[in-house]
Design an enzyme around this catalytic site. Structure first.
Site, PDB file in Angstrom:
ATOM      1  N   GLU A 104       0.827  -1.214   0.000  1.00  0.00           N
ATOM      2  CA  GLU A 104       0.000   0.000   0.000  1.00  0.00           C
ATOM      3  C   GLU A 104       0.854   1.253   0.000  1.00  0.00           C
ATOM      4  O   GLU A 104       0.531   2.240  -0.660  1.00  0.00           O
ATOM      5  CB  GLU A 104      -0.941   0.000   1.206  1.00  0.00           C
ATOM      6  CG  GLU A 104      -2.025  -1.078   1.161  1.00  0.00           C
ATOM      7  CD  GLU A 104      -1.534  -2.460   1.530  1.00  0.00           C
ATOM      8  OE1 GLU A 104      -0.391  -2.570   2.026  1.00  0.00           O
ATOM      9  OE2 GLU A 104      -2.273  -3.438   1.323  1.00  0.00           O
ATOM     10  N   HIS A 110     -11.633  -5.753   8.998  1.00  0.00           N
ATOM     11  CA  HIS A 110     -12.357  -5.569   7.734  1.00  0.00           C
ATOM     12  C   HIS A 110     -13.594  -4.711   7.980  1.00  0.00           C
ATOM     13  O   HIS A 110     -14.598  -4.849   7.289  1.00  0.00           O
ATOM     14  CB  HIS A 110     -12.767  -6.922   7.135  1.00  0.00           C
ATOM     15  CG  HIS A 110     -11.606  -7.753   6.696  1.00  0.00           C
ATOM     16  ND1 HIS A 110     -10.906  -8.550   7.550  1.00  0.00           N
ATOM     17  CD2 HIS A 110     -11.003  -7.883   5.490  1.00  0.00           C
ATOM     18  CE1 HIS A 110      -9.921  -9.155   6.892  1.00  0.00           C
ATOM     19  NE2 HIS A 110      -9.962  -8.764   5.645  1.00  0.00           N
TER      20      HIS A 110
HETATM   21  C1  LIG Z   1      -1.850  -4.770   4.466  1.00  0.00           C
HETATM   22  C2  LIG Z   1      -2.855  -5.656   3.801  1.00  0.00           C
HETATM   23  N1  LIG Z   1      -3.218  -5.411   2.530  1.00  0.00           N
HETATM   24  C3  LIG Z   1      -4.142  -6.174   1.918  1.00  0.00           C
HETATM   25  C4  LIG Z   1      -4.720  -7.226   2.582  1.00  0.00           C
HETATM   26  C5  LIG Z   1      -5.784  -8.081   1.889  1.00  0.00           C
HETATM   27  N2  LIG Z   1      -5.231  -9.402   1.586  1.00  0.00           N
HETATM   28  C6  LIG Z   1      -5.444 -10.457   2.415  1.00  0.00           C
HETATM   29  S1  LIG Z   1      -4.659 -11.812   1.909  1.00  0.00           S
HETATM   30  C7  LIG Z   1      -4.007 -11.070   0.550  1.00  0.00           C
HETATM   31  C8  LIG Z   1      -3.093 -11.839  -0.371  1.00  0.00           C
HETATM   32  C9  LIG Z   1      -1.884 -12.399   0.331  1.00  0.00           C
HETATM   33  O1  LIG Z   1      -1.106 -13.173  -0.530  1.00  0.00           O
HETATM   34  P1  LIG Z   1       0.199 -13.935  -0.064  1.00  0.00           P
HETATM   35  O2  LIG Z   1       0.971 -13.107   0.911  1.00  0.00           O
HETATM   36  O3  LIG Z   1       0.928 -14.383  -1.275  1.00  0.00           O
HETATM   37  O4  LIG Z   1      -0.318 -15.195   0.770  1.00  0.00           O
HETATM   38  P2  LIG Z   1      -1.298 -16.371   0.315  1.00  0.00           P
HETATM   39  O5  LIG Z   1      -2.696 -15.878   0.501  1.00  0.00           O
HETATM   40  O6  LIG Z   1      -0.973 -16.694  -1.092  1.00  0.00           O
HETATM   41  O7  LIG Z   1      -1.032 -17.514   1.241  1.00  0.00           O
HETATM   42  C10 LIG Z   1      -4.455  -9.734   0.493  1.00  0.00           C
HETATM   43  C11 LIG Z   1      -4.116  -8.791  -0.583  1.00  0.00           C
HETATM   44  C12 LIG Z   1      -4.316  -7.446   3.910  1.00  0.00           C
HETATM   45  N3  LIG Z   1      -4.825  -8.455   4.641  1.00  0.00           N
HETATM   46  N4  LIG Z   1      -3.381  -6.661   4.491  1.00  0.00           N
END
Ligand SMILES: Cc1ncc(C[n+]2csc(CCOP(=O)(O)OP(=O)(O)O)c2C)c(N)n1
Lengths: 325, 407
Positions: A60, A130
């Site tokens: 972000e 959320h």
């Molecule tokens: C700071 C922040 N930005 C956005 C989100 C929304 N979000 C939750 S999970 C996710 C994807 C995470 O992907 P990754 O780190 O590759 O882990 P995976 O889900 O593939 O295990 C996002 C964008 C969040 N939880 N926190």
């Protein structure tokens, strides 16, 4: 006139803005081919290409820093932060950079083209991270504009205004209403004014004020109050910064009473700012203390979300108490 | 101190020059690669690891089904990544701290978090350690040295460095292992964490689960480099890339990483290459951004089957045992789920506790006002009303229509 939900109205506004001006870009986490986790940016990548609508890496602070740079260059970025709860990693870029760009450079540079869209608010079983309503943090920062639509018609008109506004705008979208709020939305291009409140119902006994998702709550509360013979004037603030003091003051001078509601915690919430201004300008006209119906001074819960939220029954009780004072 | 070598014509180095090999031991059919040697692993621990992986998969499948039936609001699966997560946990001392992202329930199962404990959190009932405040899957256990999950991504990574630094100062020989996704590794917090840990010589293992996607974003849109591993060089850290579907390789790599961390107080980065077989979460539909064919190809690399084949080849496992285990686990999940669903929500007072060590006067006033309001409309706030007065008659479901006009 076509009927749209709020997501469709937002998508439609983005589509119009991108079609009209090549400089408009949409980006953020998952906004590309997927169209965003809520689908607000559906089909935009297909229509305008990957250079103008794209996924960013998951950062972000990077999204907003990048957007600040783009806007300073003269582009018109519409950056999405997936949930308002995740805007805080970008807080420094927004509060210290976005907001102060024009001021600190003596207007050599500005990031007026920037719009930040982000879903906010509770009532969706989202728990701590959320559900937050962080508008007040940003309202303490001169240089930003903060806008919160309450229905699809407003979402489209205000978003188009935000994108074309000469100042950076934070656009908070009530995600509880994304699919729930459905209404008629003109197909053509139109704008609604930023900085003007809307009186959505006229009345004489008490002014009830809110924004975004709380407007639906207020509507329900006011219906209960009207059944008890209380005449309510309802104001949708629409813009938190700048906010429309004149409309609010004018209404309170008429009714003598004010109930303000927001989901964010009480302490330091934006209702406090409004209450202070109104007591300053309407002191001799007030018939009862200004009431605030808000979330508690705690983080947002999950299991007891319903208990926590400032709902129509709490607003209804506040209206009755204000009138009976 | 870094030494620099002078050059007198512009010679740029390119990121393309880094390509990191993948450490693997076990083939899909359960045999070892030629020249590969299995790590030391006794039958009991091997079976515990396997049970854990199966128990995690069964939990995930059942709870996803329960979510679809509307019995719980949200769920996230570890499916496809069980070897990466359980292998890492199995390489640690049980008293080492684990700081997870959210998809690592396998590590908790390994440490003995019971199905009852999972369910209480998933249903946010009165026995949930987190008191019904966070969404499902946000587990935590002080007893099991598992830090409570926080949804904002990557925030645990610098915290892990700090926690491990404290462990070093305490001198008890423990380390911290921090799980995160390749998406979360884009956050500023990741970069801050690696730098802090390297500069301050911290016994921490940064464990990146590179499962190919961050929600819909494929890793090629997440970074231009060869994965996350090469970043370690910039911070002068040890790094290894491992086949995340290979339980023996993960176990062996993490054991060695732990040795480096604890004996030399050096941070280590592990990048486990795997694939998120399930949807991102119960709110996601992957058909919009990836092909069934791609998923099928990865299904053939199932880490659980791979280990099962190896166990059978060792003579430590057979089909009957497999069937009995699956059935027992399914039954247990269903029974514990029913128990947890029936339990009441946390009491209303929990709304204002734990904000501060002591409830402030302002919070107490707010709670008192809320109680007065709820006593007026008990039907509209069923969960809170019940904890105010167990005899009060309220409907069970939270979505009950509100009474109109103060009836
Ligand atoms: C700071 C922040 N930005 C956005 C989100 C929304 N979000 C939750 S999970 C996710 C994807 C995470 O992907 P990754 O780190 O590759 O882990 P995976 O889900 O593939 O295990 C996002 C964008 C969040 N939880 N926190």
């Amino acid at each position: 006139m076509p009927t749209m939900n709020m997501l469709q109205a937002i998508n439609n506004a983005l589509d119009i803005a991108m079609a009209e001006d090549d400089k408009v870009l949409c980006f953020g986490e998952d906004v590309g081919i997927f169209g965003g986790v809520f689908r607000a940016t559906s089909n935009l990548q297909e229509k305008y290409g990957r250079a103008r609508c794209f996924n960013t890496p998951l950062v972000e602070q990077g999204i907003l820093g990048f957007a600040n740079g783009l806007a300073a260059q003269g582009s018109v970025p519409v950056a999405e932060i997936q949930f308002a709860d995740y805007i805080f990693p970008a807080f420094d870029q927004i509060v210290n950079e976005t907001a102060k760009f024009r001021y600190r450079s003596g207007d050599l540079f500005n990031v007026g083209g920037l719009t930040i869209r982000t879903p906010y608010g509770g009532g969706i079983s989202g728990g701590l991270y959320h559900s937050q309503s962080p508008e007040a943090y940003f309202a303490h920062t001169p240089g930003l504009k903060i806008v919160v639509p309450r229905n699809p018609y407003q979402a489209k008109g205000l978003l188009l205004a935000a994108i074309r506004d000469p100042d950076p705008v934070l656009f908070f979208e009530p995600k509880r209403l994304y699919r729930a709020a459905i209404g008629e939305v003109p197909e053509e291009d139109y704008q609604l004014p930023i900085g003007e409140a809307e009186v959505t119902r006229e009345g004489t006994d008490v002014t009830v004020l809110g924004w975004g998702a709380q407007m639906e709550v207020i509507e329900r509360a006011v219906e209960l109050a009207e059944k008890e013979g209380i005449s309510c004037e309802v104001i949708d603030l629409r813009s938190i910064l700048p906010w429309d003091e004149e409309s609010v003051v004018e209404s309170v001078l008429k009714t003598g009473r004010l109930v303000i509601t927001h989901e964010a915690p009480l302490t330091g919430g934006f209702a406090g700012e409004i209450a202070a201004t109104v007591q300053e300008r309407c002191f001799l006209y007030l018939e009862s203390p200004i009431a605030r119906v808000t979330g508690l001074d705690t983080p947002f819960p999950l299991t007891l979300e319903k208990e926590y939220l400032p709902d129509h029954l709490k607003v209804f009780e506040a209206i009755k108490a204000s009138v009976a004072f | 101190m870094t030494t620099t070598q002078d050059i007198h014509s512009p010679q740029f180095l390119s990121g393309d020059e880094f390509s990191i090999p993948t450490f693997r031991l076990l083939q899909q059919d359960g045999t070892l690669f030629e020249g590969a040697e299995a790590p030391e692993l006794e039958r009991d621990q091997a079976l515990k690891i396997y049970h854990t992986m199966v128990a995690t998969r069964v939990l995930d499948e059942r709870m996803m089904a329960a979510q679809r039936q509307g019995r719980l609001s949200f769920y996230m699966q570890c499916t496809g990544e069980e070897a990466a997560v359980v292998g890492a946990a199995a390489a640690l001392d049980d008293a080492d701290m684990i700081m997870a992202q959210y998809r690592e329930q396998g590590a908790l199962v390994y440490r003995g978090f019971s199905y009852d404990e999972f369910m209480n959190q998933l249903f946010g009932n009165e026995l949930d350690y987190g008191k019904g405040r966070q969404m499902p899957i946000h587990y935590g256990s002080r007893k099991l040295h598992y830090m409570t999950i926080s949804s904002p991504l990557a925030t645990q990574i610098p915290q892990a460095a700090g926690y491990a630094y404290g462990q070093k100062l305490a001198g008890e020989g423990y380390c911290t292992l921090c799980f995160f996704g390749e998406g979360a590794a884009s956050e500023g917090d990741f970069h801050a964490a690696l730098n802090m840990a390297a500069v301050h010589e911290v016994p921490v293992i940064f464990f990146c689960r590179n499962n190919g996607y961050a929600i819909s974003t494929p890793s090629i849109e997440q970074f231009a480099a060869d994965g996350v591993a090469p970043r370690a060089f910039g911070y002068r850290m040890h790094v290894i890339r491992v086949d995340g579907n290979d339980i023996l390789a993960v176990l062996s790599a993490t054991r060695e990483a732990r040795r480096i961390a604890v004996e030399h107080n050096k941070p280590v980065l592990i990048e486990a290459m795997s694939y998120r077989l399930a949807a991102h979460s119960s709110s996601d539909d992957p058909s919009g951004y990836r092909s069934k064919k791609e998923e099928e190809a990865w299904r053939e690399k199932d880490p659980i089957l791979r280990m099962q084949h190896w166990l059978i080849a060792q003579g430590w496992w057979n089909d009957d045992e497999e069937k009995a285990l699956q059935e027992a686990l399914r039954r247990e999940v269903l029974e514990t789920m029913k128990r947890a669903e029936k339990r009441p929500p946390p009491p209303l007072d929990s709304l204002v506790s734990d904000v501060y060590a002591d409830v402030t006067p302002a919070l107490q006033r707010q709670l008192d006002r809320l109680k007065t309001h709820i006593r007026q409309y008990p039907e509209s706030y069923p969960k809170g009303a019940r904890s105010l007065d167990p005899d009060v008659k309220v409907r069970d479901d939270a979505s009950n229509p509100d009474v109109q006009g103060g009836e």
